[in-house]
Design a protein around this motif. Sequence first.
Motif, short mmCIF file in Angstrom:
data_model
loop_
_atom_site.label_atom_id
_atom_site.label_comp_id
_atom_site.label_asym_id
_atom_site.label_seq_id
_atom_site.Cartn_x
_atom_site.Cartn_y
_atom_site.Cartn_z
N PRO A 69 0.79 -1.23 0.00
CA PRO A 69 0.00 0.00 0.00
C PRO A 69 0.83 1.28 0.00
N LEU A 70 2.15 1.19 0.10
CA LEU A 70 2.99 2.38 0.20
C LEU A 70 2.91 3.20 -1.08
N THR A 71 2.89 4.52 -0.93
CA THR A 71 2.88 5.43 -2.09
C THR A 71 3.99 6.47 -1.91
N PRO A 72 5.24 6.06 -2.02
CA PRO A 72 6.35 6.97 -1.75
C PRO A 72 6.56 8.02 -2.85
N LEU A 85 6.37 7.71 -11.94
CA LEU A 85 7.79 7.74 -11.61
C LEU A 85 8.25 6.37 -11.10
N LEU A 86 7.39 5.69 -10.35
CA LEU A 86 7.73 4.34 -9.91
C LEU A 86 7.95 3.41 -11.10
N ARG A 87 7.08 3.53 -12.10
CA ARG A 87 7.21 2.69 -13.29
C ARG A 87 8.52 2.98 -14.03
N THR A 88 8.87 4.26 -14.13
CA THR A 88 10.12 4.63 -14.80
C THR A 88 11.32 4.06 -14.06
N LEU A 89 11.32 4.20 -12.75
CA LEU A 89 12.42 3.68 -11.94
C LEU A 89 12.50 2.16 -12.05
N THR A 126 6.17 -15.69 -5.75
CA THR A 126 5.36 -15.02 -4.73
C THR A 126 4.59 -13.81 -5.24
N GLY A 127 4.81 -13.44 -6.49
CA GLY A 127 4.12 -12.27 -7.04
C GLY A 127 4.66 -10.95 -6.54
N ALA A 128 5.90 -10.95 -6.04
CA ALA A 128 6.46 -9.74 -5.44
C ALA A 128 6.75 -8.65 -6.47
N PHE A 129 6.87 -9.03 -7.77
CA PHE A 129 7.15 -8.02 -8.79
C PHE A 129 6.00 -7.03 -8.95
N ALA A 130 4.83 -7.41 -8.46
CA ALA A 130 3.68 -6.51 -8.59
C ALA A 130 3.71 -5.37 -7.57
N VAL A 131 4.56 -5.49 -6.54
CA VAL A 131 4.62 -4.49 -5.47
C VAL A 131 5.55 -3.36 -5.86
N LEU A 132 5.07 -2.12 -5.75
CA LEU A 132 5.88 -0.93 -6.05
C LEU A 132 6.57 -1.04 -7.40
N GLU A 133 5.82 -1.52 -8.39
CA GLU A 133 6.32 -1.65 -9.76
C GLU A 133 7.60 -2.49 -9.83
N LEU A 182 18.06 7.84 -12.99
CA LEU A 182 18.03 6.77 -12.00
C LEU A 182 18.41 7.31 -10.62
N ALA A 183 19.47 8.09 -10.55
CA ALA A 183 19.92 8.64 -9.27
C ALA A 183 18.86 9.56 -8.67
N SER A 184 18.26 10.38 -9.51
CA SER A 184 17.23 11.31 -9.03
C SER A 184 16.00 10.58 -8.51
N LEU A 185 15.53 9.59 -9.27
CA LEU A 185 14.35 8.84 -8.86
C LEU A 185 14.62 8.01 -7.61
N ALA A 186 15.83 7.43 -7.51
CA ALA A 186 16.17 6.65 -6.33
C ALA A 186 16.18 7.54 -5.08
N SER A 187 16.67 8.76 -5.23
CA SER A 187 16.68 9.70 -4.10
C SER A 187 15.26 10.07 -3.69
N GLN A 188 14.40 10.29 -4.69
CA GLN A 188 13.00 10.61 -4.39
C GLN A 188 12.32 9.44 -3.68
N LEU A 189 12.61 8.22 -4.15
CA LEU A 189 12.01 7.04 -3.52
C LEU A 189 12.48 6.91 -2.07
N ARG A 190 13.78 7.07 -1.86
CA ARG A 190 14.32 6.98 -0.50
C ARG A 190 13.66 8.01 0.42
N ASP A 191 13.56 9.23 -0.04
CA ASP A 191 12.95 10.28 0.79
C ASP A 191 11.47 10.01 1.03
N GLY A 192 10.79 9.48 -0.01
CA GLY A 192 9.37 9.18 0.15
C GLY A 192 9.12 8.05 1.12
N LEU A 193 10.01 7.07 1.15
CA LEU A 193 9.86 5.94 2.07
C LEU A 193 10.15 6.34 3.51
N LYS A 194 10.96 7.36 3.68
CA LYS A 194 11.31 7.80 5.04
C LYS A 194 10.18 8.56 5.71
#
Length: 284
Positions: free
Chosen positions: A101-104, A109-113, A146-153, A271-283
């Motif tokens: 359910p997380l929406t970081p 953008l998740l799909r692109t990353l 386990t179908g884990a590829f469906a989580v967070l793209e 990639l670096a920019s999106l990874a940083s956004q993901l990290r900040d969103g998860l925090k």
Amino acid sequence: MEIFNGYAFSAAGKAAEELSLPAGYFTWVQAIWLFDAEPFTVTQFMRCFPYGLAQVNHERFASAVQQGYLASDGQEVYRATESGRTAALRLIQAGIDLTAPLTPMPKELLRTLGSLLARISGEAFHSPELPAHILMKAKQDFYERTGAFAVLEGIATYCLMLEGHRDDCYFATWSAHGMEGHTWEVLDQLSQSDALTFDELHEKTSGRGVTREVHAEDVVELVGRGWADDASRKIQITLAGKQVRAEVEAETERLFFAPWSCLDETELEELASLASQLRDGLKI
């Protein structure tokens, strides 16, 4: 990965408590995650997790057999039972349920990353120079089951697969020196520390169940190779030992990052920019 693992381990730990799993469960759970219902040996398991002791893993698997989570043919070949598979899948499903359910960041953008990470992973699999991807392939198969590829793209799974890719590269590099994983781990610890007493060294490296006797043998081997010095009452890495470890780290990094060349400079920056956004969103 630290953030993803924080979610996953928290959920898995809670599920393990609910199932009343006995101490030491994580070893046989990992084996079931890797091999599913297929038979496996300790040797095969330790190709993926090579830093402990074979005897300790045998003891933990034998305990799981007694508890009904694994079955054995009596010749040290193990296989998951239905209750073992159910418990192991329950733990991973708990992590999936917590992260799904997380929406970081926005879905687009998740799909692109996810797409960028998928390209790197695919390149790693097909590069002729890279070592056999035993752990990376086992992880891919597990996440597909386990179908884990469906989580967070698929981002968490691709990150874990790339983590497996690095572990495979690292294993191939240090094992070329013809030594056991626990011996290499002692050298690695010495490289990160000042001179240590044997008690201090053992305490820092005993988390995988390696005994004092084995660690004493590790020190003897490293001294014999000229990679450690125990002439005083303390043990320290030598210049030759530091050079060997530095060469292993450098080669591991080279192998690990080789597949990233499939992305051009603009894509790497994205990639670096999106990874940083993901990290900040998860925090948050």
